[in-house]
Every structure is written in C-alpha cells, then in structure tokens.
Write a protein that holds these residues in place. Structure first.
Motif, mmCIF file in Angstrom:
data_model
loop_
_atom_site.group_PDB
_atom_site.id
_atom_site.type_symbol
_atom_site.label_atom_id
_atom_site.label_comp_id
_atom_site.label_asym_id
_atom_site.label_seq_id
_atom_site.Cartn_x
_atom_site.Cartn_y
_atom_site.Cartn_z
ATOM 1 N N UNK A 243 0.828 -1.208 0.000
ATOM 2 C CA UNK A 243 0.000 0.000 0.000
ATOM 3 C C UNK A 243 0.860 1.254 0.000
ATOM 4 N N UNK A 244 0.271 2.350 -0.524
ATOM 5 C CA UNK A 244 0.982 3.620 -0.599
ATOM 6 C C UNK A 244 -0.042 4.733 -0.405
ATOM 7 N N UNK A 245 0.333 5.776 0.330
ATOM 8 C CA UNK A 245 -0.572 6.891 0.553
ATOM 9 C C UNK A 245 -0.497 7.869 -0.612
ATOM 10 N N UNK A 246 -1.646 8.420 -0.997
ATOM 11 C CA UNK A 246 -1.683 9.471 -2.004
ATOM 12 C C UNK A 246 -1.480 10.810 -1.298
ATOM 13 N N UNK A 247 -1.385 11.855 -2.067
ATOM 14 C CA UNK A 247 -1.193 13.182 -1.491
ATOM 15 C C UNK A 247 -2.361 13.632 -0.639
ATOM 16 N N UNK A 248 -3.561 13.192 -0.986
ATOM 17 C CA UNK A 248 -4.757 13.600 -0.243
ATOM 18 C C UNK A 248 -5.059 12.668 0.936
ATOM 19 N N UNK A 249 -4.204 11.639 1.146
ATOM 20 C CA UNK A 249 -4.383 10.764 2.298
ATOM 21 C C UNK A 249 -5.128 9.477 2.016
ATOM 22 N N UNK A 250 -5.549 9.265 0.772
ATOM 23 C CA UNK A 250 -6.178 7.996 0.426
ATOM 24 C C UNK A 250 -5.091 6.933 0.282
ATOM 25 N N UNK B 30 -5.758 0.832 -7.901
ATOM 26 C CA UNK B 30 -7.053 1.255 -7.390
ATOM 27 C C UNK B 30 -6.886 1.874 -6.021
ATOM 28 N N UNK B 31 -7.985 2.209 -5.387
ATOM 29 C CA UNK B 31 -7.966 2.761 -4.038
ATOM 30 C C UNK B 31 -8.591 1.760 -3.081
ATOM 31 N N UNK B 32 -8.117 1.752 -1.864
ATOM 32 C CA UNK B 32 -8.692 0.895 -0.830
ATOM 33 C C UNK B 32 -10.082 1.419 -0.506
ATOM 34 N N UNK B 33 -11.059 0.527 -0.372
ATOM 35 C CA UNK B 33 -12.434 0.945 -0.117
ATOM 36 C C UNK B 33 -12.553 1.592 1.260
#
Length: 64
Positions: free
Chosen positions: A14-21, A48-51
């Motif tokens: 997993x990796x964090x995006x700039x907005x924290x998702x 994708x993004x984690x739900x």
C-alpha cells in the motif's frame, strides 16, 4: 509503552496518495495469464484505491 510496528507486508503493498487515500494494486496479474483476456489484463494493470470499509484496518497496519 513501546512504539507500534508497521506491518512489513502492508508497507510493500500500500501507498498513501497526497490527499491521504490509500493506493493498492489489483490481484490476479502475476501468473496464469494465458486464459485471461487482453482487456482483463490491461484493466488489472492500473492501481485502485482501498475501499472506505477497509481504510481503517489498513491504516492500523501502516500505523499512520
């Protein structure tokens, strides 16, 4: 109380995006690809993004 340890498997996945998702990769793209269609393999390439339901548990693994 000792510090919480980051889960070693989770920090590789997993990796964090700039907005924290939290970004994640799709499953089923590592082997046995001959029976999957080209379209299916192409769509599995993108991340994708984690739900929202799973975000809290993943953040606990990443201690963030």
């Amino acid at each position: 109380m000792p510090k919480m340890k980051t889960n070693s498997g989770a920090k590789k996945r997993f990796e964090f995006t700039g907005s924290g998702k939290i970004k994640r990769k799709h499953a089923f793209k590592s082997h046995i690809l001959t029976k999957k269609t080209t379209k299916q393999k192409r769509n599995l390439t993108y991340s994708g993004l984690v739900s929202a339901a799973d975000t809290a548990s993943v953040k606990a693994l990443l201690v963030k």
